[in-house]
Write a protein that holds these residues in place. Structure first.
Motif, PDB file in Angstrom:
ATOM      1  N   ARG A 142       8.156  -0.845  -5.115  1.00 13.58           N
ATOM      2  CA  ARG A 142       7.915  -0.918  -3.669  1.00 13.58           C
ATOM      3  C   ARG A 142       7.527  -2.355  -3.348  1.00 13.58           C
ATOM      4  O   ARG A 142       6.673  -2.944  -4.016  1.00 13.58           O
ATOM      5  CB  ARG A 142       6.792   0.008  -3.220  1.00 13.58           C
ATOM      6  CG  ARG A 142       6.360  -0.366  -1.798  1.00 13.58           C
ATOM      7  CD  ARG A 142       5.502   0.620  -1.137  1.00 13.58           C
ATOM      8  NE  ARG A 142       6.271   1.805  -0.761  1.00 13.58           N
ATOM      9  CZ  ARG A 142       5.810   2.737   0.053  1.00 13.58           C
ATOM     10  NH1 ARG A 142       4.615   2.628   0.581  1.00 13.58           N
ATOM     11  NH2 ARG A 142       6.544   3.792   0.334  1.00 13.58           N
ATOM     12  N   HIS A 183      14.354   3.342   2.225  1.00 12.90           N
ATOM     13  CA  HIS A 183      13.350   4.137   1.499  1.00 12.90           C
ATOM     14  C   HIS A 183      14.096   5.403   1.050  1.00 12.90           C
ATOM     15  O   HIS A 183      13.904   6.484   1.620  1.00 12.90           O
ATOM     16  CB  HIS A 183      12.184   4.457   2.432  1.00 12.90           C
ATOM     17  CG  HIS A 183      10.949   4.973   1.738  1.00 12.90           C
ATOM     18  ND1 HIS A 183      10.932   5.409   0.418  1.00 12.90           N
ATOM     19  CD2 HIS A 183       9.678   5.130   2.187  1.00 12.90           C
ATOM     20  CE1 HIS A 183       9.703   5.801   0.111  1.00 12.90           C
ATOM     21  NE2 HIS A 183       8.922   5.638   1.161  1.00 12.90           N
ATOM     22  N   ALA A 227       0.827  -1.210   0.000  1.00 10.95           N
ATOM     23  CA  ALA A 227       0.000   0.000   0.000  1.00 10.95           C
ATOM     24  C   ALA A 227       0.866   1.268   0.000  1.00 10.95           C
ATOM     25  O   ALA A 227       1.939   1.300   0.608  1.00 10.95           O
ATOM     26  CB  ALA A 227      -0.900  -0.009   1.228  1.00 10.95           C
ATOM     27  N   SER A 228       0.387   2.278  -0.699  1.00 11.73           N
ATOM     28  CA  SER A 228       1.093   3.555  -0.730  1.00 11.73           C
ATOM     29  C   SER A 228       0.153   4.635  -1.242  1.00 11.73           C
ATOM     30  O   SER A 228      -0.614   4.391  -2.167  1.00 11.73           O
ATOM     31  CB  SER A 228       2.301   3.473  -1.669  1.00 11.73           C
ATOM     32  OG  SER A 228       2.813   4.761  -1.944  1.00 11.73           O
ATOM     33  N   THR A 229       0.215   5.803  -0.640  1.00  9.83           N
ATOM     34  CA  THR A 229      -0.474   6.977  -1.210  1.00  9.83           C
ATOM     35  C   THR A 229       0.572   7.940  -1.759  1.00  9.83           C
ATOM     36  O   THR A 229       0.605   8.239  -2.955  1.00  9.83           O
ATOM     37  CB  THR A 229      -1.330   7.678  -0.126  1.00  9.83           C
ATOM     38  OG1 THR A 229      -2.317   6.761   0.312  1.00  9.83           O
ATOM     39  CG2 THR A 229      -2.011   8.927  -0.685  1.00  9.83           C
ATOM     40  N   ARG A 230       1.471   8.388  -0.882  1.00 13.15           N
ATOM     41  CA  ARG A 230       2.401   9.459  -1.257  1.00 13.15           C
ATOM     42  C   ARG A 230       3.408   9.017  -2.316  1.00 13.15           C
ATOM     43  O   ARG A 230       3.596   9.689  -3.333  1.00 13.15           O
ATOM     44  CB  ARG A 230       3.190   9.918  -0.009  1.00 13.15           C
ATOM     45  CG  ARG A 230       2.361  10.583   0.990  1.00 13.15           C
ATOM     46  CD  ARG A 230       2.870  10.334   2.409  1.00 13.15           C
ATOM     47  NE  ARG A 230       1.825  10.642   3.347  1.00 13.15           N
ATOM     48  CZ  ARG A 230       0.804   9.802   3.595  1.00 13.15           C
ATOM     49  NH1 ARG A 230       0.733   8.632   3.018  1.00 13.15           N
ATOM     50  NH2 ARG A 230      -0.138  10.156   4.420  1.00 13.15           N
ATOM     51  N   THR A 231       4.081   7.907  -2.063  1.00 15.31           N
ATOM     52  CA  THR A 231       5.191   7.508  -2.937  1.00 15.31           C
ATOM     53  C   THR A 231       4.683   7.150  -4.326  1.00 15.31           C
ATOM     54  O   THR A 231       5.238   7.605  -5.333  1.00 15.31           O
ATOM     55  CB  THR A 231       5.942   6.320  -2.292  1.00 15.31           C
ATOM     56  OG1 THR A 231       6.141   6.607  -0.912  1.00 15.31           O
ATOM     57  CG2 THR A 231       7.262   6.078  -2.963  1.00 15.31           C
ATOM     58  N   GLN A 250      12.325   8.819   0.259  1.00 17.79           N
ATOM     59  CA  GLN A 250      11.727   9.499   1.421  1.00 17.79           C
ATOM     60  C   GLN A 250      12.813  10.252   2.193  1.00 17.79           C
ATOM     61  O   GLN A 250      12.611  11.398   2.606  1.00 17.79           O
ATOM     62  CB  GLN A 250      11.033   8.490   2.344  1.00 17.79           C
ATOM     63  CG  GLN A 250      10.392   9.144   3.559  1.00 17.79           C
ATOM     64  CD  GLN A 250       9.293  10.134   3.187  1.00 17.79           C
ATOM     65  OE1 GLN A 250       8.393   9.806   2.427  1.00 17.79           O
ATOM     66  NE2 GLN A 250       9.363  11.367   3.700  1.00 17.79           N
ATOM     67  N   PRO A 289       7.208  11.047   7.697  1.00 23.69           N
ATOM     68  CA  PRO A 289       7.055  10.545   6.323  1.00 23.69           C
ATOM     69  C   PRO A 289       5.605  10.275   5.947  1.00 23.69           C
ATOM     70  O   PRO A 289       5.275  10.195   4.759  1.00 23.69           O
ATOM     71  CB  PRO A 289       7.855   9.233   6.337  1.00 23.69           C
ATOM     72  CG  PRO A 289       7.876   8.816   7.785  1.00 23.69           C
ATOM     73  CD  PRO A 289       7.885  10.097   8.576  1.00 23.69           C
ATOM     74  N   GLY A 290       4.733  10.138   6.953  1.00 23.97           N
ATOM     75  CA  GLY A 290       3.342   9.797   6.686  1.00 23.97           C
ATOM     76  C   GLY A 290       3.230   8.310   6.341  1.00 23.97           C
ATOM     77  O   GLY A 290       4.218   7.684   5.992  1.00 23.97           O
ATOM     78  N   PRO A 291       2.059   7.721   6.440  1.00 26.83           N
ATOM     79  CA  PRO A 291       0.869   8.324   7.026  1.00 26.83           C
ATOM     80  C   PRO A 291       1.022   8.454   8.545  1.00 26.83           C
ATOM     81  O   PRO A 291       1.668   7.622   9.173  1.00 26.83           O
ATOM     82  CB  PRO A 291      -0.237   7.328   6.665  1.00 26.83           C
ATOM     83  CG  PRO A 291       0.462   6.030   6.424  1.00 26.83           C
ATOM     84  CD  PRO A 291       1.823   6.342   5.935  1.00 26.83           C
TER      85      PRO A 291
END
Ligand code: CP
Length: 330
Positions: A111, A139, A58-62, A142, A266-268
């Motif tokens: 990823r 990472h 899972a990833s949103t930002r990257t 990041q 780095p989030g989330p």
């Protein structure tokens, strides 16, 4: 004068990069950030190149910012989700790597939940591999975002005190940040429950503190790490409430910090665990930042992520630093 060069085929981590190479990436990021402030946020610099964005976790930002970065460089982009790929039918990573390579991509971004998969892919492909986060290994993009955001706030990173808080043991972000910030001359300290601190940190010149308040007043850059429920198995501390009390940042301990210190994550984020909800909200609008208090730059990190990833894609594709004049002439 010729442009600085970047002679790495892949970006697998920051462990092996030199300070000069990190400088080339951060300077190239600065040039691309200028593009992102234009009304038309696109340059033709990677026109005709093919980039595959393979995410098995899972990833949103990257994921999103690699996609935007590729599009803003005018590359052809394909997104591949492990959950809808033939890995689900039992295809091996080797066969998948060789299959994707037969389609002649220039770059594959990966990823994966297992450490070492991006490195493994380098054996099956002649494309450049960019690590978008592998297991608890590294990472690198990041950490480059964190370094770039800190450099924007403080100028040089040399001599700055970086404090990384939380789950150092499971964190690929911590690992990449320790390598990166140390190489650029910053002093790195870590704070967290003893169960989440790996042994051997002294090798990297990293100091361990048991209590956040003991190091907070000296910090120029505080990096809060997410508590990774998915990688911890049995819990390594009594309760999340306990963690928040001793290692969370909020109204009760932010007053110990320097006025010009910055807060990164780095989030989330887990609101109310690593950071108080009120302090987390202070990232949204500059006018909601507290005057005379450390700045929460969590959303600035997200914005900078696109420029960092444009720089990394451009450098592994061309091996040459980019300047604004290059983009206008391409
Ligand atoms: N920082 C980070 O890797 O976030 P995502 O998991 O949303 O990509």
């Amino acid at each position: 004068m010729s442009a600085p060069t970047f002679n790495r085929k892949h970006l697998l981590g920051l462990h092996d990069l030199t300070a000069e190479e990190l400088g080339v990436i951060l300077d190239t990021t600065q040039s691309f950030k200028e593009v992102l402030n234009r009304p038309i946020k696109k340059v033709p610099s990677l026109r005709g190149r093919t980039i595959m964005n393979f995410f098995s976790e899972a990833s949103t930002r990257t994921k999103t910012s690699f996609e935007l970065a590729a599009k803003r460089l005018s590359a052809d982009l394909l997104g591949i989700q492990a959950s809808t790929s033939s890995l689900n039918k039992g295809e091996s990573l080797k066969d998948m790597g060789e299959t994707l390579t037969a389609m002649r991509p220039d770059i594959i971004i990966i990823r994966h939940q297992n450490s070492g998969v991006p490195e493994l892919f380098t054996r099956y492909t002649d494309a450049a591999i960019v690590n978008a986060g592998d297991g608890s290994h590294e990472h690198p993009t990041q950490a480059l975002i964190d370094m770039f955001t800190a450099r924007e706030a403080h100028g040089s990173l040399a001599g700055k005190n970086v404090v990384i808080v939380g789950d150092i043991r499971h964190s690929r972000v911590a690992r990449s940040n320790i390598y990166g910030f140390s190489k650029l001359g910053a002093r790195v300290s870590v704070v967290g429950p003893q169960t989440l601190i790996p042994s051997g940190l002294e090798r990297f010149g990293v100091e361990y503190y048991h209590r956040l308040r003991d190091i907070l007043p000296q910090a120029d850059i505080v990096i809060l790490l997410r508590i990774q429920k998915e990688r911890q198995g049995a819990s390594n501390f009594p309760t999340l409430r306990e963690y928040a009390r001793f290692f969370g940042l909020g109204e009760d301990n932010i007053h110990f910090m320097k006025e010009d210190a910055i807060i990164l994550h780095p989030g989330p984020i887990n609101r109310g665990v690593e950071i108080s909800p009120k302090l987390a909200n202070a990232a949204v609008l500059p006018e909601r930042r507290y005057p005379g208090q450390p700045r929460n730059l969590i959303l600035d990190q997200v914005t900078n992520g696109i420029a960092v990833r444009m720089a990394v894609l451009y450098l592994v594709a061309t091996h040459t630093a980019w300047s604004v004049a290059d983009g206008d002439e391409s």
